[in-house]
Every structure is written in structure tokens, then in C-alpha cells.
Design an enzyme around this catalytic site. Structure first.
Site, PDB file in Angstrom:
ATOM      1  N   ASP A 187      -3.202   4.202  -2.467  1.00 30.21           N
ATOM      2  CA  ASP A 187      -4.310   4.526  -1.499  1.00 30.21           C
ATOM      3  C   ASP A 187      -4.315   6.005  -1.486  1.00 30.21           C
ATOM      4  O   ASP A 187      -3.670   6.824  -0.585  1.00 30.21           O
ATOM      5  CB  ASP A 187      -3.811   3.990   0.014  1.00 30.21           C
ATOM      6  N   LYS A 203       0.750  -1.063  -0.089  1.00 32.81           N
ATOM      7  CA  LYS A 203      -0.122   0.128   0.109  1.00 32.81           C
ATOM      8  C   LYS A 203       0.937   1.282   0.135  1.00 32.81           C
ATOM      9  O   LYS A 203       1.807   1.571   1.006  1.00 32.81           O
ATOM     10  CB  LYS A 203      -0.865   0.072   1.176  1.00 32.81           C
ATOM     11  N   ASP A 255     -13.007  14.604  -6.321  1.00 31.95           N
ATOM     12  CA  ASP A 255     -13.189  15.703  -7.243  1.00 31.95           C
ATOM     13  C   ASP A 255     -14.388  15.628  -8.001  1.00 31.95           C
ATOM     14  O   ASP A 255     -15.294  14.867  -7.960  1.00 31.95           O
ATOM     15  CB  ASP A 255     -11.800  15.846  -8.140  1.00 31.95           C
ATOM     16  N   LYS A 271      -7.319   7.916  -2.277  1.00 33.50           N
ATOM     17  CA  LYS A 271      -8.531   8.293  -1.955  1.00 33.50           C
ATOM     18  C   LYS A 271      -8.968   9.591  -2.960  1.00 33.50           C
ATOM     19  O   LYS A 271      -9.297  10.761  -2.292  1.00 33.50           O
ATOM     20  CB  LYS A 271      -8.570   8.860  -0.378  1.00 33.50           C
ATOM     21  N   ARG A 320       2.235  -1.007  11.040  1.00 33.51           N
ATOM     22  CA  ARG A 320       2.949  -1.148  12.464  1.00 33.51           C
ATOM     23  C   ARG A 320       3.370  -2.423  13.050  1.00 33.51           C
ATOM     24  O   ARG A 320       4.772  -2.713  13.189  1.00 33.51           O
ATOM     25  CB  ARG A 320       2.381  -0.102  13.382  1.00 33.51           C
ATOM     26  N   THR A 358     -12.412   7.045   9.251  1.00 29.32           N
ATOM     27  CA  THR A 358     -12.529   6.705  10.556  1.00 29.32           C
ATOM     28  C   THR A 358     -12.121   8.053  11.653  1.00 29.32           C
ATOM     29  O   THR A 358     -12.455   7.703  12.639  1.00 29.32           O
ATOM     30  CB  THR A 358     -11.646   5.498  10.881  1.00 29.32           C
TER      31      THR A 358
END
Ligand code: C5P
Length: 227
Positions: free
Chosen positions: A59, A30, A64, A61, A208, A118
Site C-alpha cells: 500500500d 497489507k 509521480d 500509493k 484495528r 478519505t
């Protein structure tokens, strides 16, 4: 279930080092906004060179007006990323424009919808959308499905409900995974591998717990054995 590793380290060199350590695995990588803005298409080319079996998830996002989103989607299809995402809140017309524009590309990228970020809590979400997070995120998922998208980014805990409202083949890509019950960091609702499996997640995203581990390769090996 497939595994997607978030290349979220602060520098290109660190991300490349991580990709090299994981070069033998057939995983998703990613690439987020920060690295894409800084390191661009060359970074993606380098990742492919390091691991020809990896698939790239951009990624970014996109959000527009429909034509601008379709233009950007076409450029991503030309670069040849295997997956990218767009905001469902850009509207059904924009989502359809994206899908129409990339339809002619051989092996077109998969397109996922971001439903609700989120970072929103109910109050801040309501101020913008005048609706509850729960209701609106399900509506966005259904609209994305109707617009012909391939899936959504969602929490593990919404995966089953989204599939029930759309199709079992509608992809759910789920971040917030702590494969073996590691520390949750800043994630609010984490899930381990078994929970992700039980909830029919298609692609789990892990950051992580892999890149902060002493031996990322060993962690990825363990995850792949378990999924
Ligand atoms: O380090 P960690 O495993 O928490 O990383 C999760 C990755 O998934 C990060 O790149 C984060 O930005 C991304 N993500 C997320 N929650 C979302 C959407 C994306 O954690 N709703």
C-alpha cells in the site's frame, strides 16, 4: 470476498508477531509506507517465509511522472508483491505506463487505483480539483478502468456504483470494515461483513479490530467463516 489484514502496528517486531499468529490463513497482508520505508523488502521476504499462503499488498500509493511510476512499479513486480496501488490523479498516461511496464512479468501484481483520499472534505478537495468528491472519484475510477488497472480502493458504499460504471470484475478493495460492528475509531463510514457482501466488495481491509483484539487469530477465524 477476501480478507486483507493491515499490518499497522508501530514496530516491525509487533507486525511480525501478528503475521506469525495468523500464519495458517490464506489472507492478504497489507504493508504500508511506514513499514516499507523502515523495514523494506526484507520485511516482505520475512512475511512470505512466515506465511507462504499469504499475499502481499504493498500500500505505497505511487504518485509521480509516468516514467518514474513505471520504474517503481517494475521494482515492485520484481520483488513479487501480489498487489500494489497508485494514485489515479497521476493521470491516465501514468496509469497506462505502469500497466505496460509490468505486463511482461509472469504473475504480474494486481494494480489498484486510489481515487480520492478519505482525509479530504469537500472544501479542501474543491480547492485542489475544482470538483466534488463524488463526481471526481467516479471519474478517476472510470479512467483507472480504461487504463487497464485491476480495481480501486473505495468505500464499501461506492463499490456497487463503481462496478456498474466499469465492470463487475473491476476489483473493489474496501477499508473501514468493522466486521462485527466494533468501534469505528477514526473511520467515518464503517461497514460490517454483511454490508460489505451486499455491496459486492471483493477484498475487505481490517486493521484495528484484529490487531487490537486479545486474540487476533480467533477474530480472523470468525471473519473467514463469515465471508
Ligand atoms: O484499523 P483500520 O481497520 O481502520 O485500518 C484500515 C486500514 O486501511 C489502514 O491501514 C488505513 O490506512 C487504510 N485505509 C483506510 N481508508 C482509505 C485507504 C486506506 O482506512 N481510504
Amino acid at each position: 470476498m477476501q480478507l486483507c489484514i493491515a499490518l499497522d502496528l508501530p514496530t516491525k517486531e509487533q507486525n511480525i508477531k501478528l503475521a506469525r499468529e495468523l500464519k495458517e490463513f490464506p489472507i492478504w497482508l497489507k504493508v504500508g509506507l511506514r513499514s516499507y520505508i523502515r523495514d523494506g523488502k526484507e520485511f516482505i521476504d520475512e512475511l512470505r517465509h512466515i506465511n507462504p499462503n499469504a499475499k502481499i499488498f504493498a500500500d505505497l500509493k505511487l504518485y509521480d511522472i509516468p516514467n518514474t511510476m513505471a520504474d517503481a512499479a517494475e521494482e515492485l513486480a520484481k520483488i513479487g508483491v501480489e498487489m500494489f496501488n497508485i494514485h489515479a490523479s497521476a493521470g491516465k498516461e501514468a496509469m497506462q505506463a505502469v500497466m505496460q511496464r509490468i505486463a511482461a512479468y509472469h504473475n504480474r501484481p494486481l494494480v489498484l487505483a486510489v481515487t480520492v483520499l478519505t482525509s479530504f472534505d469537500e472544501k479542501s478537495f474543491h480547492a485542489i480539483y475544482n470538483d466534488s468528491i463524488d463526481h471526481k472519484s467516479m471519474q478517476f475510477a472510470i479512467e483507472a478502468f480504461q487504463a487497464g488497472l485491476d480495481g480501486v480502493v473505495s468505500s464499501v458504499y461506492e463499490s456497487k456504483r463503481i462496478k456498474a460504471a466499469t465492470s463487475k470484475d473491476f476489483i473493489t478493495l474496501t477499508p473501514g470494515i468493522r466486521p462485527f460492528g466494533e468501534a469505528s475509531d477514526d473511520q467515518k463510514r464503517v461497514a460490517d461483513i454483511n454490508t460489505a457482501k451486499e455491496n459486492s466488495s471483493d477484498i475487505i481491509v481490517v486493521g484495528r479490530p484484529v490487531y487490537k483484539a486479545n486474540n487476533p487469530k480467533e477474530v480472523v477465524e470468525r471473519i473467514l467463516t463469515n465471508i
